[in-house]
Each structure stands twice: as C-alpha cells, then as structure tokens.
Design a protein around this motif. Structure first.
Motif, PDB file in Angstrom:
ATOM      1  N   LEU A   6       0.818  -1.212   0.000  1.00  0.00           N
ATOM      2  CA  LEU A   6       0.000   0.000   0.000  1.00  0.00           C
ATOM      3  C   LEU A   6       0.854   1.265   0.000  1.00  0.00           C
ATOM      4  O   LEU A   6       1.888   1.336   0.665  1.00  0.00           O
ATOM      5  CB  LEU A   6      -0.923   0.022   1.218  1.00  0.00           C
ATOM      6  CG  LEU A   6      -2.064  -0.995   1.228  1.00  0.00           C
ATOM      7  CD1 LEU A   6      -2.721  -1.029   2.605  1.00  0.00           C
ATOM      8  CD2 LEU A   6      -3.099  -0.661   0.152  1.00  0.00           C
ATOM      9  N   ILE A   8      -0.308   4.993   0.777  1.00  0.00           N
ATOM     10  CA  ILE A   8      -1.485   5.728   1.214  1.00  0.00           C
ATOM     11  C   ILE A   8      -1.198   7.215   1.300  1.00  0.00           C
ATOM     12  O   ILE A   8      -0.280   7.640   2.013  1.00  0.00           O
ATOM     13  CB  ILE A   8      -1.972   5.230   2.588  1.00  0.00           C
ATOM     14  CG1 ILE A   8      -2.200   3.728   2.569  1.00  0.00           C
ATOM     15  CG2 ILE A   8      -3.239   5.970   3.019  1.00  0.00           C
ATOM     16  CD1 ILE A   8      -1.145   2.942   3.322  1.00  0.00           C
ATOM     17  N   VAL A  93      -3.908   4.480  -3.057  1.00  0.00           N
ATOM     18  CA  VAL A  93      -5.176   4.674  -2.363  1.00  0.00           C
ATOM     19  C   VAL A  93      -5.068   5.975  -1.574  1.00  0.00           C
ATOM     20  O   VAL A  93      -3.964   6.399  -1.198  1.00  0.00           O
ATOM     21  CB  VAL A  93      -5.491   3.485  -1.418  1.00  0.00           C
ATOM     22  CG1 VAL A  93      -4.502   3.407  -0.261  1.00  0.00           C
ATOM     23  CG2 VAL A  93      -6.926   3.543  -0.909  1.00  0.00           C
ATOM     24  N   GLN A  95      -6.923   8.466   1.619  1.00  0.00           N
ATOM     25  CA  GLN A  95      -7.904   8.636   2.690  1.00  0.00           C
ATOM     26  C   GLN A  95      -8.011  10.113   3.013  1.00  0.00           C
ATOM     27  O   GLN A  95      -6.996  10.801   3.172  1.00  0.00           O
ATOM     28  CB  GLN A  95      -7.508   7.868   3.951  1.00  0.00           C
ATOM     29  CG  GLN A  95      -8.507   8.057   5.103  1.00  0.00           C
ATOM     30  CD  GLN A  95      -8.160   7.248   6.335  1.00  0.00           C
ATOM     31  OE1 GLN A  95      -7.363   6.307   6.262  1.00  0.00           O
ATOM     32  NE2 GLN A  95      -8.739   7.601   7.467  1.00  0.00           N
ATOM     33  N   LEU A 118     -11.046   6.532   0.389  1.00  0.00           N
ATOM     34  CA  LEU A 118     -11.789   6.203   1.596  1.00  0.00           C
ATOM     35  C   LEU A 118     -11.885   7.466   2.436  1.00  0.00           C
ATOM     36  O   LEU A 118     -10.877   8.122   2.693  1.00  0.00           O
ATOM     37  CB  LEU A 118     -11.067   5.118   2.399  1.00  0.00           C
ATOM     38  CG  LEU A 118     -11.711   4.725   3.733  1.00  0.00           C
ATOM     39  CD1 LEU A 118     -12.996   3.954   3.502  1.00  0.00           C
ATOM     40  CD2 LEU A 118     -10.741   3.907   4.586  1.00  0.00           C
ATOM     41  N   ALA A 370      -6.866  -0.999   6.924  1.00  0.00           N
ATOM     42  CA  ALA A 370      -5.954  -1.503   5.889  1.00  0.00           C
ATOM     43  C   ALA A 370      -6.676  -2.470   4.959  1.00  0.00           C
ATOM     44  O   ALA A 370      -6.485  -2.429   3.730  1.00  0.00           O
ATOM     45  CB  ALA A 370      -4.759  -2.189   6.547  1.00  0.00           C
ATOM     46  N   SER A 372      -9.805  -2.394   4.284  1.00  0.00           N
ATOM     47  CA  SER A 372     -10.702  -1.577   3.456  1.00  0.00           C
ATOM     48  C   SER A 372      -9.952  -0.997   2.264  1.00  0.00           C
ATOM     49  O   SER A 372     -10.477  -0.961   1.141  1.00  0.00           O
ATOM     50  CB  SER A 372     -11.318  -0.450   4.290  1.00  0.00           C
ATOM     51  OG  SER A 372     -12.184  -0.954   5.284  1.00  0.00           O
ATOM     52  N   TYR A 373      -8.711  -0.528   2.493  1.00  0.00           N
ATOM     53  CA  TYR A 373      -7.896  -0.032   1.383  1.00  0.00           C
ATOM     54  C   TYR A 373      -7.752  -1.109   0.305  1.00  0.00           C
ATOM     55  O   TYR A 373      -7.942  -0.858  -0.888  1.00  0.00           O
ATOM     56  CB  TYR A 373      -6.493   0.339   1.869  1.00  0.00           C
ATOM     57  CG  TYR A 373      -6.375   1.475   2.833  1.00  0.00           C
ATOM     58  CD1 TYR A 373      -7.253   2.551   2.839  1.00  0.00           C
ATOM     59  CD2 TYR A 373      -5.310   1.493   3.747  1.00  0.00           C
ATOM     60  CE1 TYR A 373      -7.101   3.600   3.726  1.00  0.00           C
ATOM     61  CE2 TYR A 373      -5.144   2.545   4.639  1.00  0.00           C
ATOM     62  CZ  TYR A 373      -6.036   3.589   4.627  1.00  0.00           C
ATOM     63  OH  TYR A 373      -5.864   4.625   5.513  1.00  0.00           O
TER      64      TYR A 373
END
Length: 393
Positions: A6, A8, A93, A95, A118, A370, A372-373
């Motif tokens: 990931l 983020i 991703v 947030q 998200l 995590a 959900s990502y």
C-alpha cells in the motif's frame, strides 16, 4: 496485494496541531501502517507549535488561523508543492479525514488518477452551527458533506450508531466501521489515586463527577453545568473535576466556580485523572465515537452520556452507565444522583464498562482500515468506482 504494497496518501485538516481523539487516531493508524511496511504520506495544515510530533512524513498544506478559534487552522488551497509531492509519491489509495475545501480537491485529484478514496468521518460537523445560533446552516452543511462523500468509494465511521446516521443521510452506499481503541496500560482501574484527589481537597468519600475533553461549547458545557445546578438544588453531595483546556474555559469556570479544573493532562497523568473520578458525565451530541467514554470505561467508572452517536455503541444503558435524551437536564441529574448516592451500583456498572472496553484493540481496529484499502483497490481494478448519486437517492 498485501498491506506492505500500500501507498497511502492521507489528508487531514488537523493532523497534529491540536491534540484530540480524531487526530490521535489518525497518527496511530499511520504508525500501524508503517509498521506493516506500507508507505504513508500525510498532507495537512501545520503550525510552528504543534501539540505533538507527527507520525510519518507530513507535508504542509497552506492555511490560516480559524476566526475566533485561533488554535485551529483553515486550509486555503492545495499548493503546487503539495501537488508535486503527491504526484511523485504515486499513491495507490487515498484517505481523507476532513471535509473541507482541500479535502474536495484531494478527491478530485484521486478521481482523475483513478485512485480509490476512503473518507473517514470523525465528527458531526453539521451539528456545530446550533451551538453558535446558526442552526439554519445545518441543511446546507449536510448537503455539502453529502456531495463530497458520494464522490468517495467508501466512508468509515467510528461507531455503528454514527454509521447508521450516515446511511440515513444518504452520504454513501458503502459505509463501514473504523472504531477506536484504548491503551489499557494508561487507562485501567489501578490508576485511581486517592492522594492525587486529596491534593485538590477532595475527601475520600466524596463522589466525583468528571468532565474530560476540550472546553468548547459543542461538547455540551451548557447541559453539563445546568445538570450540576439541578444536583445542587437537590442537595446531592458531589464534587466536579474537569480535565481539559479550550477557548470556553473561562465561561465554564464562571458557570461552575466550585469545580476543580485540573487542566490538560496526557499519558499516565491522564489515566490517573480519569481513574480518580467516580463517574464521567459526557453530554455531547457531536461525537462520532467518544474516546473519552471508552477511556472512562477502561478505568472502571460508569458513564452518564447523551443518547447520541458514539455513546450508544459503547454504553449499555442500565448496565455500564446511563444514556439520556440529549438536553434532558432532570434525567441527567437523576442518573448522576443515582451514582452519587449508591456506590454499589456505581461499582457494578463501572466493572461492566471495564469488561466491555477489553473488546477494543488498536491493532485489530487499524487492520480493518488496511483491509478496506485493499478491498477498494481490488474493486477499482475490476472497474468499480464510487456508486453514482442516483443509486443512493
């Protein structure tokens, strides 16, 4: 794909310049993700005097002091420096945790890059105007929030009760839970310190009603003080202990001059302060979770709270505390009087709350974010983006 794959990009309107439950949760999340091998880049307004050191790499977003609330910053725009950094970081991703102007711009950037977003909801912003005689603005703010959250792939709320509110407001089709944890090393019944209480002139037998949080009107300071007035009219023996600082401190001191104001506490000192209360009174209706409620429960003390989002997912009415209709002064006073006058019920409900608090582990909770990502990335790879507005009308 694993968590370690990931990258983020996290946008926060307040990552570390004020210490509150929301930004401490974000910092804990960043720490967890970094420990799992993920890459995290945080974009947020900054100050020269932050409340604590940020976790991870923090890129400053231009901002100005919020009018009338100088401790907060209002982001003005996404600078070219921040945009270049975002482009170079190449997140897979995003947030966002703040529904402000820059939050909107971050979502727009992510959509152009085909990156899933998200959104985490940390407070009920739409309820704030009512505390400043601007209640007519609530529908407008709710509409702005809805427009933003519908452009995201999913949103997460700290409690099931708040998630249900978001569903009823039609904010998004995909609403999940990102709960909150509690540090049991800091918050536990062993933190109770009678000597510390005595230093404030509190006798061992005196029941202490505690308030914990930032001293701002939206925390229900008016309801708190009105309820304490009702207890005084009934001649119910009690003491009031306030832990926290904020712009409404002088108002609160003037309103309940007999209260003990212990100021800002953190770490083990905070655990000692909470553990030395006999009950927590949390009348706020703006919380989406209620970290202070969970911390009190972990210390084995009952909670009297407004029947509102957050508290309803933590407190079991009549078992670990009392849930009262928001603003119902007499009912709040009834609940406080019961705990003040009956130490046996106080102990039973406190023990039940402590047992309930064992369910909240930070690593387990942050792992759900995590996951959900990863789910949103898989969905985007399959060609699924945010649900259209028409689908959730």
């Amino acid at each position: 794909m694993e968590i370690s794959d990931l990258r983020i990009a996290l946008y926060s309107g307040n990552y570390n310049f004020v210490r509150d439950g929301a930004n401490q949760a974000l910092n804990r999340l960043a720490g967890y993700l970094l420990d799992q091998g993920a890459a995290v880049r945080v974009y947020s307004p900054t100050t020269d005097t932050p409340a604590f050191e940020p976790t991870g790499d923090l890129i400053s977003v231009p901002s100005v002091a919020f009018p009338g609330r100088g401790e907060y910053r209002f982001p003005t725009h996404m600078s070219s420096v921040a945009r270049r950094d975002l482009q170079q970081f190449r997140p897979n991703v995003m947030q966002i945790s703040s529904p402000d102007f820059v939050g909107h711009r971050m979502v727009s950037w992510a959509r152009k890059q085909n990156i899933p977003v998200l959104a985490s909801v940390h407070t009920r912003f739409e309820t704030y105007p009512r505390y400043y005689n601007l209640a007519f603005l609530e529908p407008v703010i709710e509409a702005i929030l809805r427009r933003l959250y519908r452009r995201c792939d999913a949103i997460v709320a700290p409690s099931e009760s708040m998630a249900q509110v978001l569903r009823e407001q039609r904010m998004n089709y995909d609403v999940g839970i990102w709960s909150r944890g509690v540090d049991r090393e800091v918050f536990n019944p062993g933190r109770r310190d009678l000597e510390w209480r005595r230093s404030f002139g509190i006798a061992d037998h005196e029941p202490v009603i505690g308030f914990l949080g930032r001293l701002v009107m939206e925390k229900g300071l008016d309801v708190f003080s009105d309820s304490i007035d009702e207890l005084k009219r009934r001649n119910v023996a009690h003491r009031v202990l306030v832990i926290g600082e904020g712009p409404a401190k002088q108002w609160f001191e003037d309103r309940i001059p007999e209260a003990i104001f212990a100021g800002f506490q953190q770490g083990k000192d905070l655990g000692r302060g909470v553990g030395s209360m006999d009950m927590l009174f949390n009348p706020s209706v703006t919380e989406t979770f209620g970290n202070v409620t969970l911390e009190a429960m972990a210390c084995g003390i009952p909670v009297v709270a407004a029947k509102a989002t957050g508290s309803q997912s933590l407190v079991r009415d009549g078992e670990s505390g009392r849930l009262i209709t928001p603003g119902a002064i007499r009912e709040f006073a009834d609940a406080l009087q019961l705990y003040c006058e009956n130490s046996n019920i106080r102990g039973e409900h406190g023990a039940a709350g402590e047992k309930r608090s064992d369910e909240f582990s930070w690593d387990q909770i942050n792992n759900t974010v995590a996951q959900s990502y990863l789910r949103l990335i898989r969905q985007r790879e399959l060609g699924h983006g945010p649900i259209s507005q028409e689908a959730i009308r």
